[in-house]
Design an enzyme around this catalytic site. Structure first.
Site, PDB file in Angstrom:
ATOM      1  N   ASP A 102       1.039  -1.053  -0.307  1.00 30.90           N
ATOM      2  CA  ASP A 102       0.387  -0.062  -0.078  1.00 30.90           C
ATOM      3  C   ASP A 102       1.226   1.298   0.138  1.00 30.90           C
ATOM      4  O   ASP A 102       1.980   0.889   0.270  1.00 30.90           O
ATOM      5  CB  ASP A 102      -0.502   0.020   1.414  1.00 30.90           C
ATOM      6  N   ASP A 104      -0.229   5.219   1.044  1.00 27.88           N
ATOM      7  CA  ASP A 104      -0.109   5.861   1.804  1.00 27.88           C
ATOM      8  C   ASP A 104      -0.133   5.218   3.108  1.00 27.88           C
ATOM      9  O   ASP A 104      -0.975   4.495   3.303  1.00 27.88           O
ATOM     10  CB  ASP A 104      -1.850   6.841   1.927  1.00 27.88           C
ATOM     11  N   GLY A 151      -7.442   4.434   2.977  1.00 27.94           N
ATOM     12  CA  GLY A 151      -7.671   3.236   1.211  1.00 27.94           C
ATOM     13  C   GLY A 151      -9.192   3.656   1.006  1.00 27.94           C
ATOM     14  O   GLY A 151      -9.201   2.656  -0.162  1.00 27.94           O
ATOM     15  N   ASP A 173      -1.546  -0.780   6.042  1.00 25.70           N
ATOM     16  CA  ASP A 173      -1.523   0.168   7.105  1.00 25.70           C
ATOM     17  C   ASP A 173      -3.192   0.120   7.804  1.00 25.70           C
ATOM     18  O   ASP A 173      -3.441   0.792   8.801  1.00 25.70           O
ATOM     19  CB  ASP A 173      -1.124   1.488   7.148  1.00 25.70           C
TER      20      ASP A 173
HETATM   21  P1  B16 Z   1      -6.891   9.940  -4.631  1.00 22.86           P
HETATM   22  P2  B16 Z   1      -3.998   3.842  -0.200  1.00 22.86           P
HETATM   23  C1  B16 Z   1      -5.832   5.908  -0.875  1.00 22.86           C
HETATM   24  O1  B16 Z   1      -4.629   5.504  -0.981  1.00 22.86           O
HETATM   25  C2  B16 Z   1      -5.639   7.457   0.413  1.00 22.86           C
HETATM   26  O2  B16 Z   1      -5.331   6.022   2.053  1.00 22.86           O
HETATM   27  C3  B16 Z   1      -7.020   7.311   0.318  1.00 22.86           C
HETATM   28  O3  B16 Z   1      -7.111   8.465   1.692  1.00 22.86           O
HETATM   29  C4  B16 Z   1      -6.738   8.577  -0.672  1.00 22.86           C
HETATM   30  O4  B16 Z   1      -8.876   8.576  -0.161  1.00 22.86           O
HETATM   31  C5  B16 Z   1      -7.232   7.689  -1.788  1.00 22.86           C
HETATM   32  O5  B16 Z   1      -5.934   6.487  -1.365  1.00 22.86           O
HETATM   33  C6  B16 Z   1      -8.139   7.376  -3.145  1.00 22.86           C
HETATM   34  O6  B16 Z   1      -6.100   9.335  -3.311  1.00 22.86           O
HETATM   35  O7  B16 Z   1      -8.040  10.756  -3.813  1.00 22.86           O
HETATM   36  O8  B16 Z   1      -5.789  10.752  -4.861  1.00 22.86           O
HETATM   37  O9  B16 Z   1      -6.936   9.027  -5.408  1.00 22.86           O
HETATM   38  O10 B16 Z   1      -3.831   4.192   1.364  1.00 22.86           O
HETATM   39  O11 B16 Z   1      -4.823   2.822  -0.655  1.00 22.86           O
HETATM   40  O12 B16 Z   1      -2.243   4.330  -1.202  1.00 22.86           O
HETATM   41 MG    MG Z   2      -3.063   3.568   2.888  1.00 22.33          MG
END
Ligand code: B16
Ligand code: MG
Length: 213
Positions: free
Chosen positions: A9, A11, A46, A171
């Site tokens: 993952d 973020d 996520g 996470d």
């Molecule tokens: P975006 P991950 C996720 O990333 C984030 O945790 C989540 O908070 C966010 O809304 C989602 O990506 C979409 O992000 O707006 O940049 O497309 O944790 O899956 O790496």
């Molecule tokens: Mg994450």
């Protein structure tokens, strides 16, 4: 089954952009008079951008918003968010993270990214991590976000491995659910270590080297 691939993952595992998501959503929420705090922000981990907006709109009591208005709000949030991402640098990734990824690869594991974010490639390029991965599965190649396993199943496919040969490092609870649903080994770090559904809990990122020899 022997683990041959590790899917990460983004973020909350490799980089920490929670605060940028928070500031960007907060700006949009304030403009619409919506209550939004860090606790609500935690629920967005996520979760895709549009699903995040729906969670934020639980506290919206104004006129009904059309699909187009929602798209505009999400686009505005993304502009703010990307202005923070544009300032990210290689120093924003821990040396421990970088060296652990390199060592796992040296040991013969195939590495992939499995992120819900549509900004994943931009983030990886900002922090100089693009070449650390053999494959990237992100918000642009999926239709269902975590807890649906699609993003991880795609990552396994990109690595030419079957799900049972892959471990997922996550996470978020939604990410652990997605990994299990996809038939993968679920490795928890950070917040996800308090979840009971994972297979392995990491105290720190470099502990991966103890589990994947
Ligand atoms: P975006 P991950 C996720 O990333 C984030 O945790 C989540 O908070 C966010 O809304 C989602 O990506 C979409 O992000 O707006 O940049 O497309 O944790 O899956 O790496
Ligand atoms: Mg994450």
């Amino acid at each position: 089954m022997v683990i041959k691939g590790i899917i990460f993952d983004l973020d909350g595992v490799l980089v920490f952009t929670d605060k940028f998501h928070y500031l960007a959503w907060k700006k949009v929420a304030d403009k619409l008079g919506i209550y939004f705090d860090e606790k609500i922000n935690n629920r967005l981990r996520g979760v895709s951008r549009m699903a995040s907006l729906e969670i934020i709109l639980e506290n919206y009591h104004g006129e009904v918003l059309s699909a187009q208005q929602k798209e505009e709000i999400a686009a505005e949030k993304n502009e703010y968010y990307r202005s923070f991402l544009a300032k990210m640098r290689p120093e924003d990734v821990d040396i421990e993270t970088r060296s652990t990824l390199a060592e796992l690869r040296r040991r013969g594991y195939k590495l992939a990214l499995g992120s819900s974010s549509k900004n994943a490639k931009f983030i990886l390029s900002q922090v100089g991590l693009t070449s650390a991965f053999d494959a990237i599965s992100d918000g642009n190649n999926i239709t269902h976000s975590k807890p649906n396993p699609e993003v991880f199943l795609k990552a396994a496919e990109f690595l030419n491995l079957c799900p049972g040969q892959c471990a997922v490092v996550e996470d978020a609870y939604a990410g652990i659910d997605a990994a299990k649903e996809g038939g993968m080994l679920a490795v928890a770090i950070g917040d996800a270590t308090s979840y009971e559904k994972d297979d392995i809990k990491l105290k720190k990122f470099s502990d991966l080297l103890k589990h994947f020899k």
